[in-house]
Design an enzyme around this catalytic site. Sequence first.
Site, PDB file in Angstrom:
ATOM      1  CB  CYS A  95      -0.910   0.025   1.212  1.00 47.87           C
ATOM      2  SG  CYS A  95      -2.030  -1.360   1.254  1.00 47.87           S
ATOM      3  CG  HIS A 347      -6.240   1.688  -0.368  1.00 46.37           C
ATOM      4  ND1 HIS A 347      -5.044   2.211  -0.833  1.00 46.37           N
ATOM      5  CD2 HIS A 347      -5.887   0.793   0.608  1.00 46.37           C
ATOM      6  CE1 HIS A 347      -4.043   1.645  -0.192  1.00 46.37           C
ATOM      7  NE2 HIS A 347      -4.525   0.784   0.680  1.00 46.37           N
ATOM      8  CB  CYS A 378      -1.589   0.568   7.882  1.00 46.49           C
ATOM      9  SG  CYS A 378      -3.163   0.292   7.062  1.00 46.49           S
TER      10      CYS A 378
END
Length: 400
Positions: A95, A347, A378
């Site tokens: 991510c 996302h 995160c």
Amino acid sequence: MATMREVVFVDGVRTPFGRAGEKGMYAATRADDLAVKALQGLIERNPEVPLDRIDDVGIAATTQIGDQGMTIGRTVAILAGLPTTVPGFALDRMCAGAMTTVSFMGAAIGAGQYDLAVAGGVEHMGRHPIGEGADPNPRFVAEKLVDPQALNMGNTAERLHDRFPELTKERSDRFGMLSQHKVQAAYDRGDIQPDLVPVAYKSAEGWGLATEDEGRRPGTTMEALAALKTPFRPHGRVTAGTSSPLTDGATMSLLAGSDTAKELGLQAKMRLVSFAFAGVEPEVMGLGPVPATEKALKKAGLSINDIGLFELNEAFSVQVLSLLDHFKIADDDPRVNVWGGAIALGHPLAATGVRLMIQLARQFEQRPDVRYGVTAMCVGLGQGGTQIWENPHFDGKKGK
Ligand SMILES: CC(C)(COP(=O)(O)OP(=O)(O)OC[C@H]1O[C@@H](n2cnc3c(N)ncnc32)[C@H](O)[C@@H]1OP(=O)(O)O)[C@@H](O)C(=O)NCCC(=O)NCCS
């Protein structure tokens, strides 16, 4: 950051984010084409940039196969029309891919090795579902290095609810609902649209033009959220309404040494103050931004109270709330995700870091009373990343 040279975020743009899957607007669009569109949009918006002076193009993707493989920074640079003398690379920190690319380009500029760099990310989660082609080493399980459950991000979010009983489902639901409402309010004010590069796409109905994020649910209510299934655990607390949805999209940014920016007549939107990455137990990966933020603040010589705006990636409501609780910040603090976040916008894993920066940069412009802002997120397998930015529009009169 102990750099010898100031590093500035000159500009950032992104594609509108699409819902991943067969019905999503980018179902028939290649991942690399999304990144090309974003890079072309960035170049068009910054005609003062001599393209041959770009020192490197770093593009992150989590699943680096197929149309996200082949060293996507290089392929996208060529496809976008950059001179062949401009090199490119690919990077992965799941991510935090784009956040890592920006940080490392910033470090290279700070150390005087680069003057101008492009950093971005792409993830087409429809074409490349999470975990595609993954082959975790059997030692992870055999030697109990990582609980197999920790490989599913939704499970790690459930674990946060377990660990912190005060993080109730009701709090998570409210945070998810407010994200949807805040994003729509930002759209209604026209805050989000200026940094979106329209993308033409083909679907069964013919050609369309993507101009807005597709997954928003502005009508979200607490009642509707309370009724949703908990896909990660029977009778769990994490739902589709408190998770970032599976998303397709690309982001791109331009970084420069402040002297180079001045020389070329480029306006700085933000100054990079510090960055840090940190690890936590993979089972509670959502806690990662806590130690990363502590580290980045320490390096910057700042405290959490110096931060006037936060752009926290909403992988899951509970994971943002765990950071807010750690720093004793209220769930609805007006400094936090002012224009909503990933629960509503989506996302696209490796792309998201630059989306956070784009929003922080726009807010800096509107908020000369704010001096420092944070982007944080995160990362799978138990990591977090945080950057601290300074607002060049800060008027020094009041506020943080
Ligand atoms: C949570 C998750 C499993 C949901 O996937 P999904 O079931 O395909 O999601 P959907 O959008 O279809 O939503 C499921 C249902 O909730 C409903 N829903 C979702 N958000 C809602 C909202 N805000 N208000 C009301 N209903 C909502 C949908 O309408 C759908 O209802 P239906 O089943 O009646 O059609 C998926 O988004 C996911 O895995 N997210 C996490 C991704 C991730 O791990 N990222 C990395 C983070 S580190």
